[in-house]
Design a protein around this motif. Structure first.
Motif, PDB file in Angstrom:
ATOM      1  N   GLY A 135      64.546  54.830   1.566  1.00 12.13           N
ATOM      2  CA  GLY A 135      65.977  54.867   1.847  1.00 12.13           C
ATOM      3  C   GLY A 135      66.512  56.282   1.983  1.00 12.13           C
ATOM      4  O   GLY A 135      67.714  56.532   1.852  1.00 12.13           O
ATOM      5  N   ARG A 138      69.732  57.717   4.216  1.00  6.52           N
ATOM      6  CA  ARG A 138      71.150  57.450   3.962  1.00  6.52           C
ATOM      7  C   ARG A 138      71.908  58.739   3.689  1.00  6.52           C
ATOM      8  O   ARG A 138      71.294  59.744   3.339  1.00  6.52           O
ATOM      9  CB  ARG A 138      71.279  56.513   2.780  1.00  6.52           C
ATOM     10  N   ASP A 342      73.302  51.069   7.236  1.00  8.14           N
ATOM     11  CA  ASP A 342      72.671  50.873   5.923  1.00  8.14           C
ATOM     12  C   ASP A 342      72.850  52.167   5.135  1.00  8.14           C
ATOM     13  O   ASP A 342      71.947  52.986   5.058  1.00  8.14           O
ATOM     14  CB  ASP A 342      71.185  50.539   6.080  1.00  8.14           C
ATOM     15  N   ASP A 344      74.472  52.516   1.867  1.00  7.24           N
ATOM     16  CA  ASP A 344      74.701  52.499   0.410  1.00  7.24           C
ATOM     17  C   ASP A 344      73.505  53.139  -0.287  1.00  7.24           C
ATOM     18  O   ASP A 344      72.390  52.630  -0.220  1.00  7.24           O
ATOM     19  CB  ASP A 344      74.867  51.031  -0.048  1.00  7.24           C
ATOM     20  N   ASP A 345      73.726  54.270  -0.981  1.00 10.61           N
ATOM     21  CA  ASP A 345      72.561  55.021  -1.491  1.00 10.61           C
ATOM     22  C   ASP A 345      72.143  54.639  -2.912  1.00 10.61           C
ATOM     23  O   ASP A 345      71.358  55.340  -3.535  1.00 10.61           O
ATOM     24  CB  ASP A 345      72.826  56.531  -1.404  1.00 10.61           C
ATOM     25  N   THR A 348      68.469  54.613  -3.061  1.00 14.75           N
ATOM     26  CA  THR A 348      67.754  55.739  -2.440  1.00 14.75           C
ATOM     27  C   THR A 348      66.793  56.347  -3.453  1.00 14.75           C
ATOM     28  O   THR A 348      67.158  56.570  -4.603  1.00 14.75           O
ATOM     29  CB  THR A 348      68.749  56.810  -1.961  1.00 14.75           C
ATOM     30  N   ARG A 353      63.294  49.465  -2.202  1.00 11.72           N
ATOM     31  CA  ARG A 353      64.611  49.120  -2.728  1.00 11.72           C
ATOM     32  C   ARG A 353      64.613  48.408  -4.070  1.00 11.72           C
ATOM     33  O   ARG A 353      65.371  48.743  -4.962  1.00 11.72           O
ATOM     34  CB  ARG A 353      65.415  48.240  -1.753  1.00 11.72           C
ATOM     35  N   TYR A 425      71.769  42.477   1.584  1.00 10.86           N
ATOM     36  CA  TYR A 425      71.880  43.086   2.911  1.00 10.86           C
ATOM     37  C   TYR A 425      70.751  44.094   3.155  1.00 10.86           C
ATOM     38  O   TYR A 425      70.023  44.019   4.151  1.00 10.86           O
ATOM     39  CB  TYR A 425      73.249  43.756   3.031  1.00 10.86           C
ATOM     40  N   GLU A 426      70.541  45.037   2.201  1.00  9.03           N
ATOM     41  CA  GLU A 426      69.535  46.078   2.455  1.00  9.03           C
ATOM     42  C   GLU A 426      68.117  45.494   2.444  1.00  9.03           C
ATOM     43  O   GLU A 426      67.247  45.954   3.175  1.00  9.03           O
ATOM     44  CB  GLU A 426      69.657  47.219   1.446  1.00  9.03           C
ATOM     45  N   GLU A 427      67.902  44.426   1.675  1.00  8.43           N
ATOM     46  CA  GLU A 427      66.567  43.800   1.659  1.00  8.43           C
ATOM     47  C   GLU A 427      66.307  43.069   2.976  1.00  8.43           C
ATOM     48  O   GLU A 427      65.176  43.032   3.468  1.00  8.43           O
ATOM     49  CB  GLU A 427      66.465  42.843   0.462  1.00  8.43           C
ATOM     50  N   ILE A 429      67.523  44.069   5.901  1.00  9.68           N
ATOM     51  CA  ILE A 429      67.202  45.126   6.880  1.00  9.68           C
ATOM     52  C   ILE A 429      65.751  45.568   6.685  1.00  9.68           C
ATOM     53  O   ILE A 429      64.988  45.736   7.641  1.00  9.68           O
ATOM     54  CB  ILE A 429      68.169  46.315   6.722  1.00  9.68           C
TER      55      ILE A 429
END
Ligand code: HEM
Length: 469
Positions: A135, A138, A342, A344-345, A348, A353, A425-427, A429
């Motif tokens: 990540g 970001r 994408d 949101d850190d 990160t 994630r 959401y990030e998973e 992506i």
């Protein structure tokens, strides 16, 4: 008031060099700190102190640094090759033969150049994957991601233009296939292709323009972007993103160590190891060279360079506009804009994630390994769209319809990961990216090892020998 006359003792070059490797005692005053940075080449690239955690080999795998080392080898060997090369046929081919047989270490230098160019495509892609899976694209590193994307395209362009320079059959036909993709770009395609080729087809003008791009524009742009890239790494968030454990929350205290010797020692060991491997490999494995280019005799099949084989495979399943332009175009733009949708850190610095993210990545790989070959076999032996829809425009029957099916499959995958596997959401992506990346790798492997004469599918161990047409 007259300024006091302070004599700063002149230091020799060697003393300056030694200074660069001496662990500095960090001066407390700004002026002293500035003087120290000015005097120290390493501190132009790295901050005097770095978070200890970023030293973990298993975080960056040194991939950015290895990319820079390979680029260094390319520049040095490229300058040597340039002295024994004439960018016009047939002399170009004869010069390469000379390099192999008559020039001292000519063959080794050519092999070093060839393999570091090819390895760089792999290493830079792995670096991109490392940055993606941690990540680290970001904010505040979104701009460095975009610079990175530009560098990846330049690395591909450097390899592609370099591919033609030996002027053998492999080079000539690979570039003919590769550049034919460009002409599918609507409206501007034929113009861009003509400009790039310096004429209607690959010829002596193409060799000259590829050579000039290969030795001037591309390396200069890469040097500029690399310098900016390494400067941005230092500026963005005070250095590299910091690795975090899975359940670890916000870090309150970050332990720092001095760059010299902790980071510099690792970089030196990494550089020497990479160079040793490269030298041994280049001494043992020769860069390919076939007979001199012959525009009248095309190999069957004529294949693009390996890094574009995924694209060439796509062209066997989609109308050229969809397979060569729309799909790669959408993928490239989606990748470029990734830091903006994408951003949101929170996670990160954490590989994949979360625990769920790791599970979803594995799922995505399994789905791709099963679904992509299945789709290729169905499309090759079952789905005869154009025969089923004779009156329809091929753009629809062999383009939009198969594209619709692929997009539907992606949509279903996303729904499954969202509703059944409860991914956030990030998973999602992460899952989509992993699925698409592994799909590209599978398409590339099938294109390289399973496509034979007539671009038909064969088992690699049953591949009939290529017979020119
Ligand atoms: C010639 C190509 C490249 C070179 C020489 C290069 C070099 C580096 C180096 C030395 C680092 C720091 C250490 C490391 O992560 O290994 C780094 C970090 C980074 N690179 Fe690259 N890079 C290249 C291509 C790329 C590409 C293709 C991307 C993405 C599309 C990218 C995005 C980034 C980002 C965002 C960081 C910061 C990562 C972090 O803070 O954790 N780079 N790069």
């Amino acid at each position: 008031m007259k300024k006091p006359d302070i004599k700063i003792p002149k230091r020799t070059f060697i003393e300056h060099l030694q200074d660069s490797f001496r662990p500095e005692k960090l001066p407390t005053d700004d002026r002293g700190r500035m003087r120290m940075v000015l005097d120290n080449l390493i501190f132009h690239i790295h901050p005097p102190k770095i978070p200890e955690r970023t030293l973990r080999w298993t975080y960056t795998w040194g991939l950015g640094g290895i990319s820079a080392v390979l680029f260094g080898v390319l520049v040095v060997t490229g300058l040597l090759l340039e002295m024994n090369y004439t960018p016009s046929p047939p002399q170009a081919y004869l010069d390469v033969i000379d390099l192999r047989t008559d020039i001292w270490f000519g063959d080794l230098i050519r092999n070093l150049h060839h393999w570091s160019g090819n390895f760089m495509v792999v290493v830079v892609t792995l670096h991109l994957l490392r940055v993606f899976f941690t990540g680290s694209y970001r904010p505040p590193r979104q701009f460095n991601w975009i610079i990175g994307m530009a560098m990846l395209l330049l690395v591909l362009a450097a390899n592609f233009t370099g591919y033609l320079l030996p002027w053998d059959q492999l080079a000539f036909w690979a570039i003919t296939v590769g550049t034919s993709l460009i002409s599918y770009i609507p409206v501007a395609g034929p113009f861009i292709s003509r400009m790039l080729l310096g004429g209607p087809e690959v010829g002596s003008q193409t060799l000259l323009s590829f050579y000039s791009m290969h030795i001037s524009f591309i390396p200069i742009a890469l040097v500029m972007l690399m310098s900016f890239h390494s400067w941005k790494i230092r500026k963005d968030g005070g250095g590299l993103s910091i690795p975090k454990g899975l359940e670890e929350g916000e870090m309150t205290e970050v332990k720092k160590v001095t760059t010299i010797p902790h980071l510099v020692r690792r970089e030196l060991v990494c550089t020497v190891t990479v160079l040793a491997i490269l030298f041994v490999w280049s001494a043992l494995v020769s860069a390919p060279l076939e007979g001199i280019a012959n525009p009248d005799v095309s190999p069957n099949p004529a294949k693009a360079p390996w890094y574009f084989m995924g694209l060439q495979e796509l062209l066997l399943h989609f109308h050229p506009l969809i397979g060569a332009i729309i799909i790669p175009g959408i993928a490239l733009v989606a990748l470029l804009l990734l830091p903006f949708y994408d951003s949101d850190d929170q996670s990160t610095g954490i590989y994949f994630r979360s625990r769920k993210g790791r599970y979803m990545t594995i799922m995505a790989v399994v789905w791709a390994v099963v679904l992509v070959p299945l789709w290729i076999i169905l499309d090759e032996f079952v789905f005869f769209w154009t025969e089923w829809l004779p009156g329809w425009s091929p753009l629809i029957s062999n383009g939009l319809i198969p594209l619709g099916i692929v997009l539907l499959a992606l949509f279903i995958l996303d729904r499954v990961s969202k509703h059944w596997l409860d991914s956030n959401y990030e998973e999602r992506i992460l899952t989509l990216f992993s699925f698409l990346f592994v799909s590209l790798v599978i398409l590339t492997i099938i294109g390289i090892f399973f496509r034979g004469p007539g671009m038909n599918l064969y088992w690699p161990w049953n591949m009939p020998s290529a017979h020119p047409v």
